[in-house]
Each structure stands twice: as C-alpha cells, then as structure tokens.
Design a protein around this motif. Sequence first.
Motif, PDB file in Angstrom:
ATOM      1  N   ARG A 166      -0.023  -0.195  13.457  1.00  0.00           N
ATOM      2  CA  ARG A 166      -0.088   0.594  14.953  1.00  0.00           C
ATOM      3  C   ARG A 166      -1.003  -0.233  15.847  1.00  0.00           C
ATOM      4  O   ARG A 166      -1.914   0.506  16.190  1.00  0.00           O
ATOM      5  CB  ARG A 166      -0.353   1.852  14.626  1.00  0.00           C
ATOM      6  CG  ARG A 166       0.469   2.624  13.634  1.00  0.00           C
ATOM      7  CD  ARG A 166       0.376   3.916  13.790  1.00  0.00           C
ATOM      8  NE  ARG A 166       0.111   4.502  14.851  1.00  0.00           N
ATOM      9  CZ  ARG A 166      -1.118   5.089  15.162  1.00  0.00           C
ATOM     10  NH1 ARG A 166      -2.052   5.304  14.166  1.00  0.00           N
ATOM     11  NH2 ARG A 166      -1.302   5.737  16.260  1.00  0.00           N
ATOM     12  N   THR A 167      -0.775  -1.231  16.464  1.00  0.00           N
ATOM     13  CA  THR A 167       0.165  -2.334  16.149  1.00  0.00           C
ATOM     14  C   THR A 167      -0.764  -3.685  15.989  1.00  0.00           C
ATOM     15  O   THR A 167      -0.358  -4.302  16.977  1.00  0.00           O
ATOM     16  CB  THR A 167       0.954  -2.359  17.327  1.00  0.00           C
ATOM     17  OG1 THR A 167       0.278  -2.589  18.525  1.00  0.00           O
ATOM     18  CG2 THR A 167       1.888  -1.000  17.428  1.00  0.00           C
ATOM     19  N   ALA A 168      -1.262  -3.692  14.922  1.00  0.00           N
ATOM     20  CA  ALA A 168      -2.094  -5.110  14.801  1.00  0.00           C
ATOM     21  C   ALA A 168      -1.632  -6.035  14.221  1.00  0.00           C
ATOM     22  O   ALA A 168      -1.659  -7.231  14.774  1.00  0.00           O
ATOM     23  CB  ALA A 168      -3.416  -4.374  14.160  1.00  0.00           C
ATOM     24  N   GLY A 169      -1.038  -6.138  13.078  1.00  0.00           N
ATOM     25  CA  GLY A 169      -0.396  -7.389  12.448  1.00  0.00           C
ATOM     26  C   GLY A 169      -1.346  -7.842  11.207  1.00  0.00           C
ATOM     27  O   GLY A 169      -0.821  -8.978  10.665  1.00  0.00           O
ATOM     28  N   PHE A 170      -2.633  -7.624  11.280  1.00  0.00           N
ATOM     29  CA  PHE A 170      -3.481  -7.966  10.044  1.00  0.00           C
ATOM     30  C   PHE A 170      -2.939  -7.444   8.827  1.00  0.00           C
ATOM     31  O   PHE A 170      -2.425  -6.384   8.684  1.00  0.00           O
ATOM     32  CB  PHE A 170      -4.817  -7.715  10.292  1.00  0.00           C
ATOM     33  CG  PHE A 170      -5.644  -8.392  11.474  1.00  0.00           C
ATOM     34  CD1 PHE A 170      -5.767  -9.823  11.306  1.00  0.00           C
ATOM     35  CD2 PHE A 170      -6.105  -7.890  12.591  1.00  0.00           C
ATOM     36  CE1 PHE A 170      -6.465 -10.581  12.397  1.00  0.00           C
ATOM     37  CE2 PHE A 170      -6.911  -8.308  13.419  1.00  0.00           C
ATOM     38  CZ  PHE A 170      -6.973  -9.991  13.407  1.00  0.00           C
ATOM     39  N   ASN A 171      -3.095  -8.393   7.905  1.00  0.00           N
ATOM     40  CA  ASN A 171      -2.816  -7.895   6.350  1.00  0.00           C
ATOM     41  C   ASN A 171      -3.798  -8.367   5.609  1.00  0.00           C
ATOM     42  O   ASN A 171      -4.174  -9.502   5.433  1.00  0.00           O
ATOM     43  CB  ASN A 171      -1.302  -8.267   6.009  1.00  0.00           C
ATOM     44  CG  ASN A 171      -1.335  -9.795   5.928  1.00  0.00           C
ATOM     45  OD1 ASN A 171      -1.187 -10.295   7.139  1.00  0.00           O
ATOM     46  ND2 ASN A 171      -1.112 -10.261   4.815  1.00  0.00           N
ATOM     47  N   THR A 172      -4.251  -7.450   4.405  1.00  0.00           N
ATOM     48  CA  THR A 172      -4.927  -7.859   3.305  1.00  0.00           C
ATOM     49  C   THR A 172      -4.266  -8.186   1.983  1.00  0.00           C
ATOM     50  O   THR A 172      -4.804  -8.464   0.910  1.00  0.00           O
ATOM     51  CB  THR A 172      -6.324  -6.714   3.176  1.00  0.00           C
ATOM     52  OG1 THR A 172      -5.562  -5.371   3.177  1.00  0.00           O
ATOM     53  CG2 THR A 172      -6.932  -6.835   4.565  1.00  0.00           C
ATOM     54  N   ILE A 173      -3.021  -7.667   2.015  1.00  0.00           N
ATOM     55  CA  ILE A 173      -1.906  -7.831   0.896  1.00  0.00           C
ATOM     56  C   ILE A 173      -0.709  -8.448   1.489  1.00  0.00           C
ATOM     57  O   ILE A 173      -0.490  -8.292   2.467  1.00  0.00           O
ATOM     58  CB  ILE A 173      -1.777  -6.635   0.246  1.00  0.00           C
ATOM     59  CG1 ILE A 173      -1.070  -5.416   1.345  1.00  0.00           C
ATOM     60  CG2 ILE A 173      -3.157  -5.756  -0.580  1.00  0.00           C
ATOM     61  CD1 ILE A 173      -0.697  -3.964   0.621  1.00  0.00           C
ATOM     62  N   PRO A 174      -0.193  -9.065   0.525  1.00  0.00           N
ATOM     63  CA  PRO A 174       1.133  -9.970   0.902  1.00  0.00           C
ATOM     64  C   PRO A 174       2.097  -9.042   1.441  1.00  0.00           C
ATOM     65  O   PRO A 174       2.542  -7.997   0.513  1.00  0.00           O
ATOM     66  CB  PRO A 174       1.584 -10.572  -0.157  1.00  0.00           C
ATOM     67  CG  PRO A 174       0.127 -10.949  -1.002  1.00  0.00           C
ATOM     68  CD  PRO A 174      -0.327  -9.397  -0.671  1.00  0.00           C
ATOM     69  N   THR A 175       2.521  -8.968   2.635  1.00  0.00           N
ATOM     70  CA  THR A 175       3.450  -7.960   3.269  1.00  0.00           C
ATOM     71  C   THR A 175       4.808  -8.185   2.765  1.00  0.00           C
ATOM     72  O   THR A 175       5.408  -7.072   2.217  1.00  0.00           O
ATOM     73  CB  THR A 175       3.770  -8.001   4.699  1.00  0.00           C
ATOM     74  OG1 THR A 175       2.477  -8.073   5.365  1.00  0.00           O
ATOM     75  CG2 THR A 175       4.668  -7.067   5.154  1.00  0.00           C
ATOM     76  N   GLY A 176       5.230  -9.362   2.302  1.00  0.00           N
ATOM     77  CA  GLY A 176       6.641  -9.397   1.728  1.00  0.00           C
ATOM     78  C   GLY A 176       6.607  -9.087   0.236  1.00  0.00           C
ATOM     79  O   GLY A 176       7.928  -8.794  -0.264  1.00  0.00           O
ATOM     80  N   ASN A 177       5.470  -8.951  -0.501  1.00  0.00           N
ATOM     81  CA  ASN A 177       5.449  -8.100  -1.906  1.00  0.00           C
ATOM     82  C   ASN A 177       5.467  -7.002  -1.854  1.00  0.00           C
ATOM     83  O   ASN A 177       5.221  -6.433  -2.937  1.00  0.00           O
ATOM     84  CB  ASN A 177       4.092  -8.979  -2.466  1.00  0.00           C
ATOM     85  CG  ASN A 177       4.514 -10.371  -2.834  1.00  0.00           C
ATOM     86  OD1 ASN A 177       5.449 -11.114  -2.833  1.00  0.00           O
ATOM     87  ND2 ASN A 177       3.257 -11.002  -2.953  1.00  0.00           N
ATOM     88  N   MET A 178       5.478  -6.189  -0.789  1.00  0.00           N
ATOM     89  CA  MET A 178       5.382  -4.654  -0.875  1.00  0.00           C
ATOM     90  C   MET A 178       6.821  -4.163  -1.273  1.00  0.00           C
ATOM     91  O   MET A 178       7.797  -4.734  -1.201  1.00  0.00           O
ATOM     92  CB  MET A 178       4.981  -4.029   0.638  1.00  0.00           C
ATOM     93  CG  MET A 178       3.477  -4.450   0.913  1.00  0.00           C
ATOM     94  SD  MET A 178       3.271  -4.023   2.606  1.00  0.00           S
ATOM     95  CE  MET A 178       3.128  -2.540   2.614  1.00  0.00           C
ATOM     96  N   GLU A 179       6.809  -2.905  -1.706  1.00  0.00           N
ATOM     97  CA  GLU A 179       7.868  -2.298  -2.260  1.00  0.00           C
ATOM     98  C   GLU A 179       8.743  -1.918  -1.113  1.00  0.00           C
ATOM     99  O   GLU A 179       8.185  -1.775   0.104  1.00  0.00           O
ATOM    100  CB  GLU A 179       7.653  -0.897  -2.963  1.00  0.00           C
ATOM    101  CG  GLU A 179       6.729  -0.899  -4.210  1.00  0.00           C
ATOM    102  CD  GLU A 179       7.367  -1.820  -5.362  1.00  0.00           C
ATOM    103  OE1 GLU A 179       8.630  -1.887  -5.237  1.00  0.00           O
ATOM    104  OE2 GLU A 179       6.883  -1.892  -6.448  1.00  0.00           O
ATOM    105  N   GLU A 180       9.923  -2.009  -1.348  1.00  0.00           N
ATOM    106  CA  GLU A 180      10.990  -1.642   0.106  1.00  0.00           C
ATOM    107  C   GLU A 180      10.675  -0.259   0.641  1.00  0.00           C
ATOM    108  O   GLU A 180      10.617   0.004   1.791  1.00  0.00           O
ATOM    109  CB  GLU A 180      12.350  -1.778  -0.517  1.00  0.00           C
ATOM    110  CG  GLU A 180      12.987  -2.999  -0.408  1.00  0.00           C
ATOM    111  CD  GLU A 180      14.238  -3.148  -0.793  1.00  0.00           C
ATOM    112  OE1 GLU A 180      15.072  -2.204  -0.951  1.00  0.00           O
ATOM    113  OE2 GLU A 180      14.871  -4.298  -0.781  1.00  0.00           O
ATOM    114  N   PRO A 181      10.286   0.726  -0.206  1.00  0.00           N
ATOM    115  CA  PRO A 181       9.903   2.129   0.516  1.00  0.00           C
ATOM    116  C   PRO A 181       8.672   1.979   1.456  1.00  0.00           C
ATOM    117  O   PRO A 181       8.763   2.684   2.521  1.00  0.00           O
ATOM    118  CB  PRO A 181       9.711   3.332  -0.560  1.00  0.00           C
ATOM    119  CG  PRO A 181      10.537   2.395  -1.697  1.00  0.00           C
ATOM    120  CD  PRO A 181      10.394   1.014  -1.737  1.00  0.00           C
ATOM    121  N   SER A 182       7.749   1.040   0.863  1.00  0.00           N
ATOM    122  CA  SER A 182       6.570   0.777   1.687  1.00  0.00           C
ATOM    123  C   SER A 182       6.820   0.124   3.007  1.00  0.00           C
ATOM    124  O   SER A 182       6.427   0.381   4.162  1.00  0.00           O
ATOM    125  CB  SER A 182       5.550   0.188   0.776  1.00  0.00           C
ATOM    126  OG  SER A 182       5.054   0.667  -0.120  1.00  0.00           O
TER     127      SER A 182
END
Length: 442
Positions: free
Chosen positions: A274-290
């Motif tokens: 909301r609405t930054a775009g930084f990530n500390t964990i791999p976004t593509g590896n998150m669960e689909e509900p997440s």
Amino acid sequence: MKRSRFFEWKISPPVIISGNFLLLIIIGTFLLKLPIATEHSISWADAFFTATSASTVTGLAVFDVGSTLTTFGEIVLLTLIQLGGLGIMTFAVAILMLFGKKIGMQNRIYIRDSYNQQTLGGMVKYVRLILLFVLSIETLAITLLSIHWIPTFGFRDGIYYSTFHVISAFNNAGFSIFPVNLSPFVGDPIVNIILSSLLIIGGLGFFVVMDVWNKKSFHHWTLHTKMMITGTVLLNVIATVTLFLLEYNNVNTIGDFSVGNKILASYFQAVSPRTAGFNTIPTGNMEEPSLLFTMLLMFIGGGTASTASGIKLTNFMVIVYATVAYFRGISEPHLFGRTIKTEILLRSLAITTVSLSTIICALFLLTITESIPFFPLAFEVFSAFGTVGLSMGITGELSGIGKLIVCLVMFMGRIGPLTLFYLLLKPRKETYKFPYDQVHTG
C-alpha cells in the motif's frame, strides 16, 4: 483589437497534470537511454518502461537496477521518483517561490487538483510546508539508516544506499539497487522499521500528517484524518495477522524463520503493498491466498494527496460503511459523529468502477498478447494500477505490447481514475430533473 481565440484557450488542470507526467516520462526515457546511464545498452522499450515505472512511483523493473544502471542512471531514476511522488507542480511552484515570483490563480488550481483538494485556500502555504516536511523526514531517515549501514557497506556506499532507499520508500516507489530487493534484511528490525515507517507516512498523505501535527487531539482531527489513521492501523494489523497465518508453514517464505522474524516479515509484507513494492520475502513463492490478499491491498492503496495510488483507503472505507448502513436500514452512512454526503459516496463508487474497469480491460488485453498464466498476469496488473511494484517475476517476460499495456496502467493508476475521467469526458451540471421511477435490483 480583439484577442485571438488561440490565446484565450485554457488548458484544463487534468490535462496539465497528465501532460506533466507524460513529459517527465519522455525526458526520463531519453536520459536512461544515454550511454552514461547504463552499464550496457538497453532497448528504447525498456528505457520507456523504467522511466514510466519511476515517474509513476511504481517500482516494476524489467532488469536489475543495481547491475544495469550506472550511478548517473540511478540518480536519474531517483529524480524521476522524487518528482513523480511529490508532483511536478509542487516543484514548479517551489522554484517560483525561490525566485520570489507570484503564484497565480491558475497555478493554485493546478496544485489543488494535483492533491485532489476541494478548495484553493492555503495551497501555496501547504506546498511550502510539504517541501519542508519532505526534506526533514528524508534527511532524518537517511541519517538513521546511514548510521546503521555505514559499518556494513562503508562510508560512501552506506550513505548512497541509504539515500536511494529512503527516497524510494518515502515516495512509495519500491525500487532497490540490491539484486534481491530487501530480502537480505528480512530479519533486520532497524531497516524494516525505518523503511516501513516511511512507507506509512508517505502513504497517509501530507494533509493528514499536517492535521495530526497541528491538532494533537483525536477529537479535533478532520473526518478524513480520523478515517485514514484508524483505517491504516486496522488494515495493517489485519494484513499482518493474515499473512502471518497464511505463510506460517511456507518454507519458501517465512516457514523456517523464528517467530520474531516471521512477525517482522509479515508486518513488512502487509505494509508494502500500500503502495510501495519493497519485499523482504520472495513474492512469487507466497501462497496463492496470500497473493490474492496482497492484490486486495494493492487495489485499496494509500491516502489522497499522498505518494500512494490505488482507489484510496478512504474510498474503500466509504463504500464499506455505506454497505453496512444499507443493511442496517440507515439512509445516510455516518462515521465518528459525521454524516457522509451522497456526493462523496457517488464519487467513491465512480472511482472504484473506473479502476476495476481499467484493470479488467488491461488484463483482458494481456491474456491475448501474452502466453503467461492468468494469476501472475492479474497480480502484475493490480500491482501496476496500484503503482506498487510487486511482481511474481514476469515483468521481464512481457512482450513489447504487454509492456506498453502495463505502462498505460501505471500511468492511469498514478494520475488517478477521476483525472482520467475528466480527460475523456467533460462533466456538466444538469439544471433539470426527471421524474423518479422504480428500478428492480438485487
């Protein structure tokens, strides 16, 4: 002598606002295409995409920023982020004030529309306060982060990395010069707290921060400020708990972390959409509900007159409260002892409708032009419209047409649905009314 109609023609504020962003993108494209801006040659399409992403403070990247751009290129990127986040009109007025020039009525109107305000009163004063506030917050954050990073990266790089990430965070851009974004600092509380605080402050909106600063009591805050503060706290808490529970056993994200680091990572991932775009964990590896929940957060966005985009938190809250009020049999929704005008409700519905229409149209076109699974495409479009910058790793795989579509979505997300509406249509007030009649719904 009669004045020529050409000189009497006035350009509307929405056109000026949109034109400023477009001009900034074009200038940024040419600067990023210069040989001194990159370590190796990049295509015009990639230069245009990167300039659009930076000017709209999105953060989507088709290449690794740290290894592709030179120091000059990174400074160009930072300049685009700062100008795009605060608005070109703000800086233009600041320059006029610096040289002692008078701020005309037309410029005041442009400023008002840039920040989605309803009145012209105090616009120049607010610009002065905004610039002072931004300079103070960014300087403080750079100092604190530099103290933390200098022992790790050295004096020069420590200050430079701090400056880049602070400006990117405060303007809700999400660009990082580290190869894997902020993943190396997933368990670093200082980095997480400083940058997440900047994301929240930048996403609240300047007028909210000023209202809180000038009026220490919750009772004296405006309704907008009360909604933004309570909504931000509630949404961040709900998002943190939700992501913590959904990702708790996911070994590809936070499953192997300690409980403390799980909470810290969940909190940062709750704030970032909301609405930054930084990530500390791999976004593509998150669960689909997440991922689906993250798409909702990206769609909601931050506050009006902030560096964030999306439909805005207050619009989302107005629609939710109006829905609750309808089922409770309340004719006019009210909150914190104040009634919400029907005009505001219709405005919120219009913004949401235009926003969803934009996302659906873009997604429909991308499913035709791209051979990429639907879910990653949907995530990319929501991220682009919310000017977030999170991706499931497909940005670089988009075709030339696909990149152009995403650029248009980023542009429309940044200028705002209503600005887009005023560009396409010229609203007019009706001086007459038709008889009422029954329409069956539900």
